[in-house]
Motif scaffolding. Sequence first.
Motif, PDB file in Angstrom:
ATOM      1  N   GLY A  49       0.862  -1.157  -0.038  1.00  0.00           N
ATOM      2  CA  GLY A  49       0.052  -0.088  -0.123  1.00  0.00           C
ATOM      3  C   GLY A  49       0.860   1.269   0.028  1.00  0.00           C
ATOM      4  N   GLU A  50       0.529   2.120   1.150  1.00  0.00           N
ATOM      5  CA  GLU A  50       1.227   3.557   0.928  1.00  0.00           C
ATOM      6  C   GLU A  50       2.788   3.320   1.349  1.00  0.00           C
ATOM      7  OE1 GLU A  50      -0.599   6.207   3.628  1.00  0.00           O
ATOM      8  OE2 GLU A  50      -2.452   6.235   2.483  1.00  0.00           O
ATOM      9  N   SER A  51       3.227   2.168   1.878  1.00  0.00           N
ATOM     10  CA  SER A  51       4.723   1.968   1.937  1.00  0.00           C
ATOM     11  C   SER A  51       5.372   1.763   0.877  1.00  0.00           C
ATOM     12  CB  SER A  51       4.644   1.189   3.458  1.00  0.00           C
ATOM     13  OG  SER A  51       4.228  -0.158   3.038  1.00  0.00           O
ATOM     14  N   ALA A  62       7.565  -0.683 -15.597  1.00  0.00           N
ATOM     15  CA  ALA A  62       7.295   0.792 -15.031  1.00  0.00           C
ATOM     16  C   ALA A  62       7.255   0.782 -13.651  1.00  0.00           C
ATOM     17  CB  ALA A  62       6.128   1.486 -15.976  1.00  0.00           C
ATOM     18  N   LEU A  63       6.244  -0.022 -13.104  1.00  0.00           N
ATOM     19  CA  LEU A  63       5.802  -0.195 -11.832  1.00  0.00           C
ATOM     20  C   LEU A  63       7.036  -0.551 -11.011  1.00  0.00           C
ATOM     21  CD1 LEU A  63       2.203  -1.904 -11.765  1.00  0.00           C
ATOM     22  CD2 LEU A  63       2.810   0.501 -11.113  1.00  0.00           C
ATOM     23  N   GLN A  92      -2.285   2.775  -6.735  1.00  0.00           N
ATOM     24  CA  GLN A  92      -1.655   3.036  -5.523  1.00  0.00           C
ATOM     25  C   GLN A  92      -0.057   3.536  -5.785  1.00  0.00           C
ATOM     26  OE1 GLN A  92      -2.533   1.655  -2.129  1.00  0.00           O
ATOM     27  NE2 GLN A  92      -1.007   3.507  -1.912  1.00  0.00           N
ATOM     28  N   VAL A  93       0.457   3.347  -6.830  1.00  0.00           N
ATOM     29  CA  VAL A  93       1.883   3.821  -6.932  1.00  0.00           C
ATOM     30  C   VAL A  93       1.779   5.262  -7.559  1.00  0.00           C
ATOM     31  CG1 VAL A  93       4.065   3.655  -8.429  1.00  0.00           C
ATOM     32  CG2 VAL A  93       2.758   1.590  -7.430  1.00  0.00           C
ATOM     33  N   GLY A 144       3.366   8.410  -5.321  1.00  0.00           N
ATOM     34  CA  GLY A 144       4.080   9.471  -6.086  1.00  0.00           C
ATOM     35  C   GLY A 144       3.599  10.756  -6.127  1.00  0.00           C
ATOM     36  N   LEU A 145       2.438  10.908  -6.111  1.00  0.00           N
ATOM     37  CA  LEU A 145       1.849  12.410  -6.027  1.00  0.00           C
ATOM     38  C   LEU A 145       1.870  13.014  -4.758  1.00  0.00           C
ATOM     39  CD1 LEU A 145      -1.286  12.098  -8.654  1.00  0.00           C
ATOM     40  CD2 LEU A 145       0.705  13.312  -9.046  1.00  0.00           C
TER      41      LEU A 145
END
Length: 552
Positions: A111-113, A471-472, A535-536, A540-541
């Motif tokens: 997730g966010e991590s 890319a991910l 999620q990615v 990033g944003l």
Amino acid sequence: MTPEELSTAVSLCLDASLDAGELSLAEDASAPAVRIERPKNREHGDWATNIALQLSKRVGRNPREVAQVLADRIFGIDGVASVDIAGPGFLNIVLDAAAAGSLAQRILEEGESFGRSEALAGTRINLEFVSANPTGPIHLGGTRWAAVGDSLARILQATGAEVTREYYFNDHGTQIDRFARSLLASAKGEPAPEDGYGGDYIGEIAERVLAEHPDALAAEDPQEVFRSHGVELMFAEIKRSLHEFGVDFDVYFHENSLFEAGSVERLLGHLRETGALYEADGAWWLRSTDHGDDKDRVVIKSDGNAAYIAGDIAYIEDKMRRGADLAIYMLGADHHGYVARLKAAAAAIGGDADAVEVMIGQMVNLVKDGKPVRMSKRAGTVVTLEDLVEAVGVDAARYSLTRFSVDSNIDVDLDLLTKRSNENPVFYVQYAHARTCAVARNARDAGVVRSAESFSAELLDGPADEELLAALGQFTGVLAEASGFREPHRVARYLETLAGAYHRWYDSCRVAPKGEEPVTDTHRTRLALNDAVTQVIANGLRLLGVSAPERM
């Protein structure tokens, strides 16, 4: 498998080859770090490394021979489908579909991590940025530092550092006197002093001082009244503008406090005792050439007044005393001469010159209708943070100022940033995020529900799947580089690359079934890949302080 994981695995193969005697380093030679990169031509493989060419001279063997030794071991890495030797000794590596596709599930689990690391764990960084004089609204240069500095702080924190965001409040010096005289003149209905500040904001602040202190003009020292209260009001406005821009600071450090507390005098006395200062021509000089500066610097002028660097030295000491392992200064284009002197100042007080880093930012120009915008509605002679935000919004302003290297001058095209088209880079990235959310909504409406059990990584084997997964996989490395090189623009440029890969994937891969087509694990697995992109991009944003809208 991310490139970082593959790099670690290849490094272990190299170590094993050396331990087994298959390769032998020359005396005093050491093994180079393994770097994994995307080949320019995808037909050459998923990843490539030139480690065999780097090792060749160190082990005294032909690069292709070295490559063959390593290839045999790399082929045994779990998830590697094939290893080819190309040209003089490049190793091209192809992952099997399951190994590549499993990245999507990992992203969803983390997730966010995802992308974060502990590379800088235990490092305390004092990051000073903006630090505009409290004599007017923040201009474009300061706005650029607000966007870049806050993004850099987020990125450094994402790689484990403990970051203190600091604003150096320049409330000691002649610019404050000029500001106070300008406010006083406005309050009296007089024109601004020749060396004073203009713009409507001067009149606004003068009126506010009078409203709060009606007897200010009759005070024993009216200029001091306007100085103290005017600066306070101006700085409150600066803090409000920054907060609305998404930038807040942990410490607002007052330059004047260094003088009022006697810190400058005490430190200079200590430097005299240690011999770091010497007297010549009636002035006191810092032996900064002893620490790499191009000339010694005057610290106490011949008239007995402290030069600006006196405060700088005391400020560095204060930062180190508060526990900073590294002090990063973000300064404007006219501050190139400060790099060596700040490092020398750190060394002179017994610190490490390398514990000081100075970033120099270049100019920002606004362009509208193909012409430069130079005048502010409120500040008169300069364009301000508020002007830019009013024209394009916070997201577009922050993104556009962060997506370029700070070493380059930039032209911010106001017409482009208000377009809802792929020409607008922030729209392009935010639209990719919104599109992933729309795809997820449509898929779930069609009965596609993903789960860990229904995820089959080997189903993500199409060219568009492979491009998107590749890319991910680069996000973790990009974040590490953005942190290490202090270059937040790498994150923005990466997001544009990821958005492009996603838009192409969207055009060629379906997540929701067509018509009466039954829901399969292919649909569920593609939904997982779609959601991994969500999620990615959001991760990033967030690092850039830009929102990730679910609908546009």
